[in-house]
Design a protein around this motif. Structure first.
Motif, PDB file in Angstrom:
ATOM      1  N   ASN A 197       0.799  -1.225   0.000  1.00 23.46           N
ATOM      2  CA  ASN A 197       0.000   0.000   0.000  1.00 23.46           C
ATOM      3  C   ASN A 197       0.831   1.276   0.000  1.00 23.46           C
ATOM      4  O   ASN A 197       0.275   2.373   0.050  1.00 23.46           O
ATOM      5  N   SER A 198       2.159   1.156  -0.052  1.00 21.16           N
ATOM      6  CA  SER A 198       2.993   2.356   0.005  1.00 21.16           C
ATOM      7  C   SER A 198       2.674   3.293  -1.159  1.00 21.16           C
ATOM      8  O   SER A 198       2.574   2.858  -2.314  1.00 21.16           O
ATOM      9  N   PRO A 199       2.533   4.589  -0.879  1.00 22.15           N
ATOM     10  CA  PRO A 199       2.273   5.549  -1.961  1.00 22.15           C
ATOM     11  C   PRO A 199       3.520   5.898  -2.765  1.00 22.15           C
ATOM     12  O   PRO A 199       3.417   6.542  -3.809  1.00 22.15           O
ATOM     13  N   ILE A 200       4.694   5.469  -2.295  1.00 18.56           N
ATOM     14  CA  ILE A 200       5.946   5.764  -2.993  1.00 18.56           C
ATOM     15  C   ILE A 200       6.533   4.449  -3.489  1.00 18.56           C
ATOM     16  O   ILE A 200       7.056   3.645  -2.714  1.00 18.56           O
ATOM     17  N   VAL A 201       6.422   4.226  -4.789  1.00 19.77           N
ATOM     18  CA  VAL A 201       6.883   2.976  -5.402  1.00 19.77           C
ATOM     19  C   VAL A 201       8.086   3.286  -6.283  1.00 19.77           C
ATOM     20  O   VAL A 201       7.985   4.091  -7.216  1.00 19.77           O
ATOM     21  N   TYR A 202       9.219   2.654  -6.006  1.00 19.17           N
ATOM     22  CA  TYR A 202      10.432   2.870  -6.785  1.00 19.17           C
ATOM     23  C   TYR A 202      10.519   1.929  -7.972  1.00 19.17           C
ATOM     24  O   TYR A 202      11.122   2.250  -8.990  1.00 19.17           O
ATOM     25  N   LYS A 203       9.933   0.761  -7.808  1.00 16.94           N
ATOM     26  CA  LYS A 203       9.959  -0.219  -8.887  1.00 16.94           C
ATOM     27  C   LYS A 203       8.873  -1.250  -8.622  1.00 16.94           C
ATOM     28  O   LYS A 203       8.631  -1.621  -7.472  1.00 16.94           O
ATOM     29  N   THR A 204       8.197  -1.699  -9.674  1.00 16.79           N
ATOM     30  CA  THR A 204       7.240  -2.794  -9.508  1.00 16.79           C
ATOM     31  C   THR A 204       7.140  -3.556 -10.818  1.00 16.79           C
ATOM     32  O   THR A 204       7.804  -3.216 -11.808  1.00 16.79           O
ATOM     33  N   THR A 205       6.330  -4.604 -10.835  1.00 14.23           N
ATOM     34  CA  THR A 205       6.205  -5.482 -11.998  1.00 14.23           C
ATOM     35  C   THR A 205       4.760  -5.913 -12.153  1.00 14.23           C
ATOM     36  O   THR A 205       3.988  -5.898 -11.182  1.00 14.23           O
ATOM     37  N   PRO A 206       4.361  -6.329 -13.354  1.00 19.78           N
ATOM     38  CA  PRO A 206       3.017  -6.889 -13.522  1.00 19.78           C
ATOM     39  C   PRO A 206       2.783  -8.092 -12.614  1.00 19.78           C
ATOM     40  O   PRO A 206       1.671  -8.297 -12.115  1.00 19.78           O
ATOM     41  N   TYR A 207       3.836  -8.865 -12.383  1.00 17.88           N
ATOM     42  CA  TYR A 207       3.696 -10.022 -11.495  1.00 17.88           C
ATOM     43  C   TYR A 207       3.271  -9.585 -10.099  1.00 17.88           C
ATOM     44  O   TYR A 207       2.412 -10.236  -9.478  1.00 17.88           O
ATOM     45  N   PHE A 208       3.846  -8.511  -9.590  1.00 19.98           N
ATOM     46  CA  PHE A 208       3.471  -8.098  -8.234  1.00 19.98           C
ATOM     47  C   PHE A 208       2.014  -7.642  -8.183  1.00 19.98           C
ATOM     48  O   PHE A 208       1.369  -7.763  -7.132  1.00 19.98           O
ATOM     49  N   ASN A 209       1.480  -7.146  -9.270  1.00 20.24           N
ATOM     50  CA  ASN A 209       0.053  -6.818  -9.286  1.00 20.24           C
ATOM     51  C   ASN A 209      -0.790  -8.067  -9.058  1.00 20.24           C
ATOM     52  O   ASN A 209      -1.860  -8.009  -8.434  1.00 20.24           O
ATOM     53  N   GLU A 210      -0.308  -9.202  -9.555  1.00 14.76           N
ATOM     54  CA  GLU A 210      -1.003 -10.463  -9.293  1.00 14.76           C
ATOM     55  C   GLU A 210      -0.889 -10.837  -7.815  1.00 14.76           C
ATOM     56  O   GLU A 210      -1.842 -11.341  -7.213  1.00 14.76           O
ATOM     57  N   VAL A 211       0.287 -10.604  -7.250  1.00 12.34           N
ATOM     58  CA  VAL A 211       0.481 -10.872  -5.824  1.00 12.34           C
ATOM     59  C   VAL A 211      -0.487 -10.017  -5.006  1.00 12.34           C
ATOM     60  O   VAL A 211      -1.111 -10.504  -4.044  1.00 12.34           O
ATOM     61  N   LYS A 212      -0.624  -8.756  -5.360  1.00 14.49           N
ATOM     62  CA  LYS A 212      -1.507  -7.853  -4.616  1.00 14.49           C
ATOM     63  C   LYS A 212      -2.947  -8.347  -4.616  1.00 14.49           C
ATOM     64  O   LYS A 212      -3.664  -8.207  -3.625  1.00 14.49           O
ATOM     65  N   LYS A 213      -3.369  -8.933  -5.730  1.00 13.26           N
ATOM     66  CA  LYS A 213      -4.744  -9.438  -5.802  1.00 13.26           C
ATOM     67  C   LYS A 213      -4.967 -10.571  -4.801  1.00 13.26           C
ATOM     68  O   LYS A 213      -6.070 -10.747  -4.278  1.00 13.26           O
ATOM     69  N   GLU A 214      -3.911 -11.341  -4.549  1.00 15.29           N
ATOM     70  CA  GLU A 214      -4.022 -12.465  -3.618  1.00 15.29           C
ATOM     71  C   GLU A 214      -3.789 -12.040  -2.175  1.00 15.29           C
ATOM     72  O   GLU A 214      -4.324 -12.642  -1.235  1.00 15.29           O
ATOM     73  N   ILE A 215      -3.005 -10.971  -2.004  1.00 15.39           N
ATOM     74  CA  ILE A 215      -2.590 -10.537  -0.674  1.00 15.39           C
ATOM     75  C   ILE A 215      -3.770 -10.348   0.268  1.00 15.39           C
ATOM     76  O   ILE A 215      -3.771 -10.809   1.409  1.00 15.39           O
ATOM     77  N   TYR A 216      -4.798  -9.670  -0.204  1.00 15.40           N
ATOM     78  CA  TYR A 216      -5.854  -9.245   0.710  1.00 15.40           C
ATOM     79  C   TYR A 216      -6.695 -10.399   1.236  1.00 15.40           C
ATOM     80  O   TYR A 216      -7.331 -10.277   2.276  1.00 15.40           O
ATOM     81  N   SER A 217      -6.661 -11.539   0.533  1.00 14.46           N
ATOM     82  CA  SER A 217      -7.394 -12.697   1.045  1.00 14.46           C
ATOM     83  C   SER A 217      -6.681 -13.307   2.252  1.00 14.46           C
ATOM     84  O   SER A 217      -7.241 -14.148   2.946  1.00 14.46           O
ATOM     85  N   TYR A 218      -5.428 -12.863   2.506  1.00 13.56           N
ATOM     86  CA  TYR A 218      -4.679 -13.362   3.657  1.00 13.56           C
ATOM     87  C   TYR A 218      -4.609 -12.345   4.788  1.00 13.56           C
ATOM     88  O   TYR A 218      -3.914 -12.564   5.776  1.00 13.56           O
ATOM     89  N   PHE A 219      -5.337 -11.258   4.646  1.00 10.64           N
ATOM     90  CA  PHE A 219      -5.333 -10.261   5.719  1.00 10.64           C
ATOM     91  C   PHE A 219      -6.194 -10.742   6.877  1.00 10.64           C
ATOM     92  O   PHE A 219      -7.374 -11.058   6.720  1.00 10.64           O
ATOM     93  N   SER A 220      -5.582 -10.828   8.050  1.00 10.74           N
ATOM     94  CA  SER A 220      -6.295 -11.181   9.272  1.00 10.74           C
ATOM     95  C   SER A 220      -6.466  -9.935  10.125  1.00 10.74           C
ATOM     96  O   SER A 220      -5.477  -9.314  10.536  1.00 10.74           O
ATOM     97  N   CYS A 221      -7.712  -9.578  10.380  1.00 12.76           N
ATOM     98  CA  CYS A 221      -7.964  -8.418  11.243  1.00 12.76           C
ATOM     99  C   CYS A 221      -7.329  -8.608  12.618  1.00 12.76           C
ATOM    100  O   CYS A 221      -6.691  -7.704  13.152  1.00 12.76           O
ATOM    101  N   LYS A 222      -7.479  -9.806  13.179  1.00 11.18           N
ATOM    102  CA  LYS A 222      -6.963 -10.041  14.532  1.00 11.18           C
ATOM    103  C   LYS A 222      -5.441  -9.904  14.581  1.00 11.18           C
ATOM    104  O   LYS A 222      -4.880  -9.291  15.492  1.00 11.18           O
ATOM    105  N   SER A 223      -4.761 -10.471  13.577  1.00  9.89           N
ATOM    106  CA  SER A 223      -3.305 -10.361  13.527  1.00  9.89           C
ATOM    107  C   SER A 223      -2.869  -8.906  13.390  1.00  9.89           C
ATOM    108  O   SER A 223      -1.952  -8.447  14.080  1.00  9.89           O
ATOM    109  N   GLY A 224      -3.519  -8.172  12.491  1.00 12.52           N
ATOM    110  CA  GLY A 224      -3.189  -6.768  12.302  1.00 12.52           C
ATOM    111  C   GLY A 224      -3.453  -5.947  13.554  1.00 12.52           C
ATOM    112  O   GLY A 224      -2.649  -5.092  13.936  1.00 12.52           O
ATOM    113  N   LEU A 225      -4.563  -6.220  14.204  1.00  8.72           N
ATOM    114  CA  LEU A 225      -4.913  -5.486  15.432  1.00  8.72           C
ATOM    115  C   LEU A 225      -3.873  -5.703  16.518  1.00  8.72           C
ATOM    116  O   LEU A 225      -3.431  -4.748  17.173  1.00  8.72           O
ATOM    117  N   TYR A 226      -3.459  -6.943  16.719  1.00  6.58           N
ATOM    118  CA  TYR A 226      -2.454  -7.218  17.755  1.00  6.58           C
ATOM    119  C   TYR A 226      -1.108  -6.579  17.404  1.00  6.58           C
ATOM    120  O   TYR A 226      -0.403  -6.062  18.275  1.00  6.58           O
TER     121      TYR A 226
END
Length: 255
Positions: free
Chosen positions: A97-126
């Protein structure tokens, strides 16, 4: 500086024989409140050639390239990053989610699509609650305090509030958290402190800000009570991450 950082990333790729798939700013500059002399906290995710992942002796999964008064550059191997994502490590969501991106790839856009399905509210809260607790306990309970540390307590408190309200990873920009989650009565206090930080080379010690300490203590207690009762919400499937890893290392052979 941006061109210098991009040059450093190219140098790392060449000398370490890796490919960087995503590189961002991760510190106060990405949060939106750098001091004039703030360093650059550059973080990246990289892949190695396939044969490196097949060796009996594993390669080190972290690269620490430069740490001085201006630049702090380090990165994680893709395998390490995905294993930590399985545990819903909040660092991965911040880098995504960083607003300052120095380098990225189309592949990482695929990673981002999968990332959010692994977000745990409880883990983030702790994670954010513990960050706020430790910084408050260590830096802000004396008569004279390091004023900039208030941001390292208030930001994670607001991140907890964001997660509770929206059930999503919190944004990197402090201004977004302030707008959505900070009590109106505290906005002038934070605004004044923010103005000092961004104009001063470093905020040194100053008198403790009692209204802000009271706000922090009330919220830490309230958040702990809520978070302790929060149900576990982890994604226990490796399938998506294994697929991403296999696709990631195949990029090496594609040139």
């Amino acid at each position: 500086m941006i061109e210098l950082i991009k040059g450093k990333l190219n140098e790392i790729e060449e000398k370490e024989n890796i490919k960087i798939i995503h590189a961002v700013e991760s510190g106060s500059r990405a949060w939106g409140f750098p001091s004039p002399d703030s360093d650059y906290d550059v973080r990246f995710i990289y892949i190695r050639p396939l044969e490196d992942y097949l060796k009996l002796q594993p390669e080190r999964d972290v690269i620490e390239w430069q740490m001085d008064e201006t630049l702090d550059i380090n990165g994680w191997d893709l395998q390490k990053a995905l294993r930590l994502l399985y545990k819903s490590n909040p660092t991965l969501f911040e880098w995504a989610n960083s607003p300052i991106v120095y380098k990225t790839t189309p592949y990482f856009n695929e990673v981002k699509k999968e990332i959010y399905s692994y977000f745990s509210c409880k883990s983030g809260l702790y994670h954010y609650l513990n960050t706020a607790h430790s910084n408050y306990r260590e830096y802000l309970k004396r008569d004279k305090v390091r004023l900039k540390k208030y941001f390292y307590v208030v930001r994670p408190i607001l991140a907890c509030k964001w997660i509770l309200d929206k059930k999503t990873p919190p944004p990197m920009l402090f201004s977004d958290l302030v707008r959505e989650e900070l009590d109106d009565r505290m906005k002038p206090v934070i605004g004044e402190l923010l103005n000092i930080k961004m104009k001063s080379p470093e905020i040194e010690e100053g008198r403790r800000i009692d209204p802000l300490n009271l706000y922090i203590e009330e919220n830490l207690e309230e958040l702990k009570s809520v978070i302790d009762k929060y149900e576990k919400d982890y994604n226990n499937s490796w399938d998506g991450l294994n697929r991403l890893f296999m696709k990631g290392i195949s990029l090496w052979n594609e040139g």
